[in-house]
Design an enzyme around this catalytic site. Structure first.
Site: not given
Ligand code: AMP
Length: 214
Positions: A15, A85, A124, A157, A168
């Site tokens: 993404k 989400r 990654r 990360r 996740r």
């Molecule tokens: P990502 O980089 O999108 O994988 O997000 C990293 C982390 O941020 C996720 O594992 C969640 O803990 C938090 N996070 C990101 N977007 C959301 C969302 N829309 N709702 C809840 N938690 C989020």
């Protein structure tokens, strides 16, 4: 037509990479809730979620996104990456946009298998300075361990460890995947094969926008 997009898909679907290309090509603001949270990593509200893989509570995220969407730079359109989400987040987003007489123009759903996700996330590496994303096997940096764009040292990360990746994926399957049905009912979702090379995935999205969103 407005260009208010959502990039949807499991963690590791690519993404972030697509978002950079789409936002540049169509001049829409890229809004990644994950990036926003990582930037606020010293805030005790967010810190625990960056290693656990659990979702930040809905209302906190919704308030953060709604506030951000009201800024001037979102007027020409936006690309949401990592949001919504949960069903609650999707409904709140629609409610907010409704009030402004706006709506989500299209949801691009990037499809990859769980197997691919696990492989991709363990390989990654990301740039902590410019956000560039690399893959040790599929998209290695030109110089080992160094960002192609800004020469910073690449890092893994904190949530790309095997345990957190599993968590996740579990969260995605239980709380997020259901949104595919939500947008199918609305009729504004298009599925894209995420196993293709990033340029090909982008070409499909670009063609779709050029042909359908005038
Ligand atoms: P990502 O980089 O999108 O994988 O997000 C990293 C982390 O941020 C996720 O594992 C969640 O803990 C938090 N996070 C990101 N977007 C959301 C969302 N829309 N709702 C809840 N938690 C989020």
């Amino acid at each position: 037509m407005d260009k208010n997009f959502i990039l949807f898909g499991p963690p590791g679907a690519g993404k972030g990479t697509q978002a950079k290309m789409i936002s540049k090509r169509f001049e829409v603001l890229h809004l990644s809730t994950g990036d926003m949270i990582r930037e606020a990593k010293d805030d005790p509200i967010f810190a625990p979620y960056l290693t656990s893989g659990q979702l930040v509570p809905d209302q906190i995220i919704v308030d953060m996104v709604v506030k951000r969407l009201q800024r001037e730079d979102c007027k020409n359109g936006f690309l949401l990456d990592g949001f919504p989400r949960t069903l609650f987040q999707a409904e709140q987003l629609d409610k907010f946009l409704n009030k402004l007489n706006k709506k989500i123009t299209e949801v691009f759903c990037i499809e990859v298998s769980e197997e691919d996700v696990i492989k991709r996330l363990s390989d990654r590496r990301v740039c902590p300075v410019c956000g560039g994303s690399f893959n040790l096997v599929l998209k290695p940096p030109k110089q080992v361990g160094v960002c192609d764009f800004c020469n910073a040292v690449l890092v893994k990360r904190k949530d790309d460890t095997p345990e957190t990746v599993k968590e996740r994926l579990d969260v995605y399957n239980k709380q997020t995947k259901i949104l595919i049905e939500y947008y199918m009912k609305i009729g504004n979702i298009v599925k894209v094969d995420g196993t293709l090379a990033p340029e090909k995935v982008f070409a499909k999205i670009e063609n779709f926008v050029n042909n359908n969103i005038k």
